[in-house]
Design a protein around this motif. Structure first.
Motif, mmCIF file in Angstrom:
data_model
loop_
_atom_site.group_PDB
_atom_site.id
_atom_site.type_symbol
_atom_site.label_atom_id
_atom_site.label_comp_id
_atom_site.label_asym_id
_atom_site.label_seq_id
_atom_site.Cartn_x
_atom_site.Cartn_y
_atom_site.Cartn_z
ATOM 1 N N UNK A 1 21.731 2.079 -10.009
ATOM 2 C CA UNK A 1 20.577 2.910 -10.232
ATOM 3 C C UNK A 1 21.196 4.186 -10.373
ATOM 4 N N UNK A 2 21.296 4.683 -11.725
ATOM 5 C CA UNK A 2 21.916 5.870 -12.020
ATOM 6 C C UNK A 2 20.902 7.075 -12.241
ATOM 7 N N UNK A 3 19.711 6.578 -11.824
ATOM 8 C CA UNK A 3 18.722 7.694 -12.102
ATOM 9 C C UNK A 3 17.815 7.647 -11.080
ATOM 10 N N UNK A 4 16.851 8.635 -10.636
ATOM 11 C CA UNK A 4 15.858 8.619 -9.353
ATOM 12 C C UNK A 4 14.735 7.888 -10.074
ATOM 13 N N UNK A 5 14.803 6.650 -9.934
ATOM 14 C CA UNK A 5 13.805 5.597 -9.922
ATOM 15 C C UNK A 5 13.748 4.627 -8.764
ATOM 16 N N UNK A 6 12.664 3.832 -8.621
ATOM 17 C CA UNK A 6 12.428 2.956 -7.540
ATOM 18 C C UNK A 6 12.625 1.647 -8.016
ATOM 19 N N UNK A 7 13.470 0.724 -7.404
ATOM 20 C CA UNK A 7 13.744 -0.618 -7.530
ATOM 21 C C UNK A 7 13.296 -1.303 -6.291
ATOM 22 N N UNK A 8 11.940 -2.242 -6.539
ATOM 23 C CA UNK A 8 11.206 -2.983 -5.556
ATOM 24 C C UNK A 8 11.061 -4.280 -5.904
ATOM 25 N N UNK A 9 11.371 -5.105 -4.756
ATOM 26 C CA UNK A 9 11.080 -6.548 -5.002
ATOM 27 C C UNK A 9 9.449 -6.811 -4.972
ATOM 28 N N UNK A 10 9.138 -7.793 -5.424
ATOM 29 C CA UNK A 10 7.585 -8.114 -5.234
ATOM 30 C C UNK A 10 7.404 -8.786 -4.009
#
Length: 466
Positions: free
Chosen positions: A333-342
């Motif tokens: 994750x190289x950017x300021x994003x959110x990775x979220x599981x459902x």
């Protein structure tokens, strides 16, 4: 002169220095008286002294005004017409310049005398005209002096600004008094110097932002830099949080500068990208479940805007890898994003790779690399490992489960289990972990976490020799 005879009444011839005419002027005269009667022949010699008469001097025209010519007083005598010698501060030359002069008048005459008369000649300064100019100026950080012109020209002028001799710099109104400072001239003038506020430039930016539940202030820069700017959002000083459009007004708040700018802040919902392990029709940019990516990294490549959300459905994600600084990561994750599981960590797994026997080595794969401002939420991270050599700063040898760039990299509601790091942080290196479980991880130091902030986290059976 008078004479008497004895017997009385005899005729007498008088001569004065041999003349039969009685003298007029001051002096000493030999007087010879000879009786003319033959019966009484007789003569006598005497001296007649004629002394100086007393006169008087009157000095007038003692108050005059400078005009560049010599200023003489008027001296009159009693009796009139006598010669009077006049001196001015001891000099026979009449003065020209303004000032006070002691005047002494003395009679110079053969037949009259008088005590010297003393008075004072006052030559007043002439009235000059003073005009003040350049009375409206604009602030630029330098002192602002008015101009002063005189008639006659080029006279010296003393200026004060609200009583100070120093010219002002700051915006405002100042009472200016100009006073002529010259030997022979006087004059003054009063006016007002107005220094207007300078015009500054206000630039508003960061006008499109992504909703995340926090207030979204705009960015402001000014020219000149560092000025205070009051910003309103639809008339309120509070930066908005909710999705929508907001009229922005930025107004400089400074006594010396004026300026403003208007624009529109737009807060939008974050773009959402979808990942489903068993997606049958994946198609970039993966913006719905029907076209969901089959691996997390593909969706991250499509999520170019900071603040984006990557939603991940159930499954064990153990294929593919992305290298960062030479270290392979299952998910980078190289950017300021959110990775979220459902559905949370019990059914959503990111699995790394441990080399048989040694665990850490050149073929090892870390579970997750997390950039500044990125968020990982609701996953199990397992079987991650690191390289075993080659990095003098140990970046590639730390954080088997997750390596975080800084404390702004956030891991939340995750289970980090069974990971290994050669050096530091078997489960996590750096970052902020909230509501996480760290168990069964190992490293040289910090078996569970190293230089991380843990909030409400549980640590079980992690190991490290140091």
């Amino acid at each position: 002169m008078t004479y008497t005879t004895s017997p009385a009444g005899l005729a007498v011839n008088l001569t004065y220095n041999g003349s039969s005419n009685p003298p007029t002027n001051v002096g000493s005269y030999t007087v010879i008286g000879i009786i003319t009667d033959p019966i009484y022949p007789f003569s006598v010699t005497k001296t007649l002294v004629v002394g100086k008469a007393t006169g008087a001097i009157t000095l007038t025209n003692l108050s005059q005004t400078y005009d560049g010519t010599a200023k003489t007083v008027t001296a009159t005598s009693t009796p009139p017409g006598l010669i009077v010698s006049v001196t001015y501060n001891g000099s026979p030359i009449a003065p020209t310049n303004a000032g006070n002069y002691t005047v002494i008048g003395s009679i110079i005459d053969t037949n009259y005398q008088a005590s010297a008369t003393t008075n004072t000649l006052v030559i007043a300064k002439a009235l000059a005209t003073l005009t003040l100019g350049n009375l409206s100026q604009t602030y630029d950080g330098t002192a602002k002096s008015v101009s002063a012109s005189t008639t006659p020209p080029n006279l010296s002028v003393n200026l004060t600004y609200n009583g100070s001799a120093s010219a002002p710099t700051n915006a405002g109104s100042y009472t200016v008094i100009g006073t002529i400072n010259a030997l022979n001239y006087q004059g003054s003038a009063i006016n007002t110097l107005v220094i207007q506020q300078g015009t500054a430039i206000v630039i508003l930016s960061n006008l499109t932002q992504i909703y995340d539940g926090t207030a979204k202030p705009v960015s402001v820069v000014t020219t000149p830099p560092g000025l205070v700017v009051n910003v309103t959002y639809n008339g309120s000083t509070n930066a908005p949080t909710n999705v929508g459009s907001y009229a922005i007004i930025g107004t400089i708040n400074n006594s010396n500068w004026v300026g403003n700018a208007t624009n529109t802040l737009v807060i939008v919902l974050p773009p959402v990208y979808y990942v489903a392990l068993n997606s049958t029709t994946p198609a970039s940019p993966y913006t719905n479940w029907a076209t969901a990516a089959t691996n997390i990294q593909d969706a991250l490549s499509a999520a170019v805007r900071p603040g984006s959300l990557v939603l991940v459905s159930n499954g064990v994600y153990q294929a593919g890898a992305m290298a960062v600084d030479g270290m392979s990561n299952r998910v980078a994750v190289t950017k300021a994003v959110t990775v979220q599981s459902v559905n949370g960590p019990s059914v959503t797994v990111i699995a790394g790779y441990q080399m048989p026997g040694a665990r850490n080595g050149p073929a090892a794969v870390r579970c997750v690399y997390l950039a500044n401002g990125a968020v990982l939420s609701g996953f199990t991270l397992t079987n991650g490992a690191t390289q075993s050599s080659g990095d003098p700063f140990y970046k590639n040898e730390s954080g088997g489960g997750v390596w975080c760039e800084s404390a702004t990299s956030v891991v939340t509601n995750c289970i980090v289990a069974g990971n290994s790091a050669l050096m530091y942080g078997g489960a996590a290196s750096s970052g902020t972990l909230n509501n996480c479980v760290l168990m069964g991880n190992s490293a040289m130091a910090g078996g569970g976490a190293y230089q991380s902030t843990l909030n409400n986290c549980a640590l079980t059976a992690n190991s490290a020799p140091y």
